[in-house]
Write a protein that holds these residues in place. Structure first.
Motif, PDB file in Angstrom:
ATOM      1  N   VAL A  63     118.971 110.967 -13.440  1.00  0.00           N
ATOM      2  CA  VAL A  63     117.625 111.460 -13.147  1.00  0.00           C
ATOM      3  C   VAL A  63     117.247 112.675 -13.989  1.00  0.00           C
ATOM      4  CG1 VAL A  63     117.868 110.639 -10.786  1.00  0.00           C
ATOM      5  CG2 VAL A  63     118.260 113.058 -11.282  1.00  0.00           C
ATOM      6  N   LYS A  64     118.184 113.167 -14.769  1.00  0.00           N
ATOM      7  CA  LYS A  64     117.940 114.369 -15.569  1.00  0.00           C
ATOM      8  C   LYS A  64     116.765 114.141 -16.513  1.00  0.00           C
ATOM      9  CE  LYS A  64     121.766 116.396 -16.249  1.00  0.00           C
ATOM     10  NZ  LYS A  64     123.103 116.761 -16.747  1.00  0.00           N
ATOM     11  N   GLY A  65     115.847 115.107 -16.536  1.00  0.00           N
ATOM     12  CA  GLY A  65     114.667 114.985 -17.385  1.00  0.00           C
ATOM     13  C   GLY A  65     113.509 114.264 -16.727  1.00  0.00           C
ATOM     14  N   ARG A  66     113.758 113.615 -15.600  1.00  0.00           N
ATOM     15  CA  ARG A  66     112.684 112.896 -14.890  1.00  0.00           C
ATOM     16  C   ARG A  66     112.397 113.515 -13.523  1.00  0.00           C
ATOM     17  NH1 ARG A  66     113.450 107.827 -13.248  1.00  0.00           N
ATOM     18  NH2 ARG A  66     115.717 108.017 -13.034  1.00  0.00           N
ATOM     19  N   PHE A  67     113.425 114.024 -12.873  1.00  0.00           N
ATOM     20  CA  PHE A  67     113.277 114.605 -11.534  1.00  0.00           C
ATOM     21  C   PHE A  67     113.403 116.119 -11.611  1.00  0.00           C
ATOM     22  CE2 PHE A  67     114.937 110.785  -8.800  1.00  0.00           C
ATOM     23  CZ  PHE A  67     114.042 109.942  -9.463  1.00  0.00           C
ATOM     24  N   THR A  68     112.692 116.798 -10.717  1.00  0.00           N
ATOM     25  CA  THR A  68     112.765 118.247 -10.625  1.00  0.00           C
ATOM     26  C   THR A  68     112.883 118.655  -9.172  1.00  0.00           C
ATOM     27  OG1 THR A  68     111.386 118.513 -12.596  1.00  0.00           O
ATOM     28  CG2 THR A  68     111.646 120.423 -11.173  1.00  0.00           C
ATOM     29  N   ILE A  69     113.910 119.433  -8.871  1.00  0.00           N
ATOM     30  CA  ILE A  69     114.075 119.963  -7.524  1.00  0.00           C
ATOM     31  C   ILE A  69     113.587 121.407  -7.501  1.00  0.00           C
ATOM     32  CG2 ILE A  69     116.473 120.705  -7.927  1.00  0.00           C
ATOM     33  CD1 ILE A  69     117.031 119.990  -4.975  1.00  0.00           C
ATOM     34  N   SER A  70     112.930 121.769  -6.412  1.00  0.00           N
ATOM     35  CA  SER A  70     112.447 123.137  -6.271  1.00  0.00           C
ATOM     36  C   SER A  70     112.452 123.491  -4.786  1.00  0.00           C
ATOM     37  CB  SER A  70     111.046 123.299  -6.856  1.00  0.00           C
ATOM     38  OG  SER A  70     110.119 122.464  -6.175  1.00  0.00           O
ATOM     39  N   ARG A  71     112.284 124.761  -4.507  1.00  0.00           N
ATOM     40  CA  ARG A  71     112.296 125.189  -3.111  1.00  0.00           C
ATOM     41  C   ARG A  71     111.259 126.283  -2.896  1.00  0.00           C
ATOM     42  NH1 ARG A  71     118.125 126.914  -1.924  1.00  0.00           N
ATOM     43  NH2 ARG A  71     117.258 127.610   0.069  1.00  0.00           N
TER      44      ARG A  71
END
Length: 122
Positions: A63-71
């Motif tokens: 998923v690297k480069g396509r998904f972004t996790i944030s909080r």
């Protein structure tokens, strides 16, 4: 402790979707948060995680480069922005909380949400 995930649904390949997970009953800002997924017929796998202390992020290669996790600590919420979705991303996505990133990577002593289904059509 409760982790309430939402935002799943049906999307076409190449589309985007954002998952949210609201946590309660734990000191959210002091916990590592992450997302895992289980595809049909497969075991649960790590997707992404974010450390509490410095917001460092970690991703599965798939998923690297396509998904972004944030909080957002003010909202006790962790997000997973998913772009360029592929049919192989179809899975139930689970939100997770752990006292540290190391604990999360050991896949032990974690809190789990109920899961939200993401279906990517080709």
């Amino acid at each position: 402790v409760q982790l309430q995930a939402s935002g799943g649904g049906l999307v076409q390949a190449g589309g985007s979707m954002r998952l949210s997970c609201v946590a309660s009953g734990l000191p959210f800002s002091s916990y590592a948060m992450g997302w895992f997924r289980r595809a049909p017929g497969k075991e649960r796998e790590f997707v992404a995680a974010i450390r509490w202390s410095d917001d460092n992020t970690y991703y599965a290669d798939s998923v690297k480069g396509r998904f972004t996790i944030s909080r957002d600590n003010a909202k006790n919420t962790v997000y997973l922005q998913m772009n360029s979705l592929k049919p192989e991303d179809t899975a139930v996505y689970y939100c997770a909380a752990a006292i540290s990133i190391a604990t999360m990577f050991r896949n032990s002593n974690m809190y789990w949400g109920q899961g939200t289904l993401v279906t990517v059509s080709s």
